[in-house]
Design a protein around this motif. Structure first.
Motif, PDB file in Angstrom:
ATOM      1  N   ILE A  81       0.841  -1.204   0.000  1.00  0.00           N
ATOM      2  CA  ILE A  81       0.000   0.000   0.000  1.00  0.00           C
ATOM      3  C   ILE A  81       0.873   1.250   0.000  1.00  0.00           C
ATOM      4  O   ILE A  81       0.648   2.191  -0.769  1.00  0.00           O
ATOM      5  CB  ILE A  81      -0.948   0.002   1.219  1.00  0.00           C
ATOM      6  N   ARG A  82       1.891   1.274   0.858  1.00  0.00           N
ATOM      7  CA  ARG A  82       2.784   2.435   0.891  1.00  0.00           C
ATOM      8  C   ARG A  82       3.476   2.641  -0.446  1.00  0.00           C
ATOM      9  O   ARG A  82       3.614   3.768  -0.928  1.00  0.00           O
ATOM     10  CB  ARG A  82       3.825   2.233   1.990  1.00  0.00           C
ATOM     11  N   ASP A  83       3.916   1.544  -1.059  1.00  0.00           N
ATOM     12  CA  ASP A  83       4.582   1.653  -2.359  1.00  0.00           C
ATOM     13  C   ASP A  83       3.641   2.242  -3.404  1.00  0.00           C
ATOM     14  O   ASP A  83       4.038   3.087  -4.214  1.00  0.00           O
ATOM     15  CB  ASP A  83       5.066   0.276  -2.818  1.00  0.00           C
ATOM     16  N   GLN A  84       2.400   1.783  -3.398  1.00  0.00           N
ATOM     17  CA  GLN A  84       1.451   2.274  -4.395  1.00  0.00           C
ATOM     18  C   GLN A  84       1.055   3.739  -4.146  1.00  0.00           C
ATOM     19  O   GLN A  84       0.827   4.496  -5.088  1.00  0.00           O
ATOM     20  CB  GLN A  84       0.203   1.391  -4.406  1.00  0.00           C
TER      21      GLN A  84
ATOM     22  N   PRO B 228       7.835  10.755  -2.036  1.00  0.00           N
ATOM     23  CA  PRO B 228       8.784   9.785  -1.454  1.00  0.00           C
ATOM     24  C   PRO B 228       8.093   8.881  -0.457  1.00  0.00           C
ATOM     25  O   PRO B 228       7.078   9.252   0.142  1.00  0.00           O
ATOM     26  CB  PRO B 228       9.822  10.691  -0.780  1.00  0.00           C
ATOM     27  N   LYS B 229       8.650   7.702  -0.279  1.00  0.00           N
ATOM     28  CA  LYS B 229       8.029   6.750   0.650  1.00  0.00           C
ATOM     29  C   LYS B 229       8.119   7.240   2.090  1.00  0.00           C
ATOM     30  O   LYS B 229       7.155   7.152   2.842  1.00  0.00           O
ATOM     31  CB  LYS B 229       8.702   5.378   0.519  1.00  0.00           C
ATOM     32  N   THR B 230       9.297   7.737   2.487  1.00  0.00           N
ATOM     33  CA  THR B 230       9.491   8.254   3.839  1.00  0.00           C
ATOM     34  C   THR B 230      10.360   9.497   3.754  1.00  0.00           C
ATOM     35  O   THR B 230      10.703   9.962   2.666  1.00  0.00           O
ATOM     36  CB  THR B 230      10.175   7.211   4.744  1.00  0.00           C
ATOM     37  N   GLY B 231      10.738  10.023   4.897  1.00  0.00           N
ATOM     38  CA  GLY B 231      11.637  11.174   4.905  1.00  0.00           C
ATOM     39  C   GLY B 231      11.000  12.408   5.499  1.00  0.00           C
ATOM     40  O   GLY B 231       9.951  12.358   6.142  1.00  0.00           O
ATOM     41  N   LYS B 232      11.634  13.555   5.243  1.00  0.00           N
ATOM     42  CA  LYS B 232      11.204  14.821   5.829  1.00  0.00           C
ATOM     43  C   LYS B 232      10.399  15.692   4.875  1.00  0.00           C
ATOM     44  O   LYS B 232      10.114  16.850   5.180  1.00  0.00           O
ATOM     45  CB  LYS B 232      12.433  15.595   6.324  1.00  0.00           C
ATOM     46  N   ALA B 233      10.044  15.162   3.713  1.00  0.00           N
ATOM     47  CA  ALA B 233       9.239  15.937   2.770  1.00  0.00           C
ATOM     48  C   ALA B 233       7.867  16.245   3.381  1.00  0.00           C
ATOM     49  O   ALA B 233       7.378  15.495   4.237  1.00  0.00           O
ATOM     50  CB  ALA B 233       9.070  15.151   1.465  1.00  0.00           C
ATOM     51  N   PRO B 234       7.234  17.334   2.956  1.00  0.00           N
ATOM     52  CA  PRO B 234       5.922  17.689   3.510  1.00  0.00           C
ATOM     53  C   PRO B 234       4.879  16.599   3.313  1.00  0.00           C
ATOM     54  O   PRO B 234       3.962  16.455   4.120  1.00  0.00           O
ATOM     55  CB  PRO B 234       5.550  18.967   2.742  1.00  0.00           C
TER      56      PRO B 234
END
Length: 379
Positions: free
Chosen positions: A336-339, A347-353
């Motif tokens: 689900i996260r990938d889709q 992006p999948k994770t990180g500090k992006a908004p």
């Protein structure tokens, strides 16, 4: 003559020092598990070299990239992980062959990706694991520590760095991270510690110590004296002394010993079973050393869904109501996260908004319950 020790074998060597003596006596472990992994590593290295400007091994000369295949998403995951983690201006190298001669041994290895800052004072090392069985996380991984030590020997100005394990097939639903990382602040201290551990293993090279991690991919397999002893213990005849030890319930010590033995024998048993099937491909039966006749019966196996879209459409047609469809719905949190990341170009994770992780947490996680994984630790 100094032993040559590969970084990838350190988990085995440091846990079972006797493998330094036994492994040179046997043929290399046979298996097709590495074929797909080799192809995925080559595809990923080719893309990093051709699109990110990395230097690469001679094996990529004349290599023709062939997209397609059910596992290509693994190469995509590894490539994107490197791209997103490498700062602008850093140099990249794929599958660098590293070697360092110490007083009593030679250490070798080839990390999948190395990134260096322009001042050559910091590094990033990425190692791809394309299999299904989760490996030790970065902060507990001897192979990655060895890569950092070898890199320091090649570039003496290095001071600190980051090491990462990237294993796309890990199921985060079960608590296994697809990317784990660790920071090495003082490579000099790490080098001295690793050298001391390997020297101690060399001094103890006649002692065999079976265990799940060291036995998993050891080519000695079922020929190992320690494993044969474990197997023989399971075949003892009943004696008055043995009967006297039987209790209404097993004590803690026996439970622990049993679990350790079962985990230790699991991989060599799988390898032996695979080899036995190969023998039975050529003849109808095999006679075991104990006299048991072993033959084979073929029956139907597990289901898989090579074309999930067609299967989804067929289910919707046969079960037209959402209530009925929901009862056969078994979603993967990782998928689900990938889709989400693919659908919304985030992006999948990180500090992006906006990330797939954040969107999943806000919209879907409230409808799910996450359980606990209870892992046994053997100290």
């Amino acid at each position: 003559m100094k032993p040559v020790i590969r970084s990838s074998s350190l988990d085995r060597v440091l846990s079972c020092n006797g493998s330094l003596t036994l492994v040179p006596l046997v043929a290399a472990r046979q298996g097709t598990e590495g074929d797909e992994g080799t192809d995925l590593h080559q595809k990923t290295a080719f893309r990093i070299v051709t699109t990110l400007g990395a230097t690469g091994p001679d094996s990529l000369i004349g290599y023709t990239y062939k997209p397609g295949g059910i596992a290509d998403w693994i190469s995509d995951f590894c490539y994107n992980a490197v791209k997103e983690n490498t700062p602008d201006g850093w140099s990249l190298e794929c599958e660098a062959e590293l070697s360092q001669e110490f007083d009593r041994f030679t250490l070798t290895g080839h990390p999948d990706v190395v990134a260096l800052n322009p001042e050559v004072t910091e590094f990033k090392i990425d190692d791809f694991k394309t299999g299904y069985a989760p490996v030790d996380i970065a902060e507990m991984n001897w192979q990655l520590l060895a890569y950092a030590v070898l890199l320091k020997a090649a570039y003496p100005t290095l001071k600190r760095g980051q090491v990462r394990i990237i294993q796309p097939r890990n199921d985060e639903d079960d608590g296994f991270p697809r990317i784990s990382e660790a920071t090495i602040e003082d490579i000099g201290v790490a080098t001295a510690g690793l050298e001391a551990r390997i020297n101690a293993a060399i001094d103890n090279a006649m002692e065999v110590n079976s265990g799940k991690s060291q036995c998993s991919w050891c080519p000695v397999g079922c020929q190992c004296p320690a494993l044969q002893l474990d197997q023989q213990i399971m075949k003892l005849h009943l004696t008055p002394e043995a009967l006297a030890r039987i209790k209404s319930k097993p004590d803690d010590a026996l439970l622990g010993d049993w679990v350790i033995t079962a985990r230790t024998l699991s991989r060599p048993t799988e390898d032996a079973e695979k080899m036995l099937h190969e023998r039975l491909d050529a003849k109808p039966e095999v006679i075991a050393g104990c006299g048991t006749q072993i033959t084979r019966k073929v029956q139907k196996g597990a289901w898989s869904w090579p074309n999930p879209l067609n299967a989804f459409r067929a289910i919707k047609e046969l079960l037209p109501t959402e209530d009925a469809q929901a009862k056969v719905f078994r979603p993967s949190v990782t998928a689900i996260r990938d889709q989400i990341a693919e659908t919304y170009s985030v992006p999948k994770t990180g500090k992006a908004p906006r990330t797939a992780e954040g969107m999943f947490t806000a919209a879907i996680a409230p409808h799910a319950v996450q359980g606990e994984r209870k892992l046994l630790q053997f100290l």
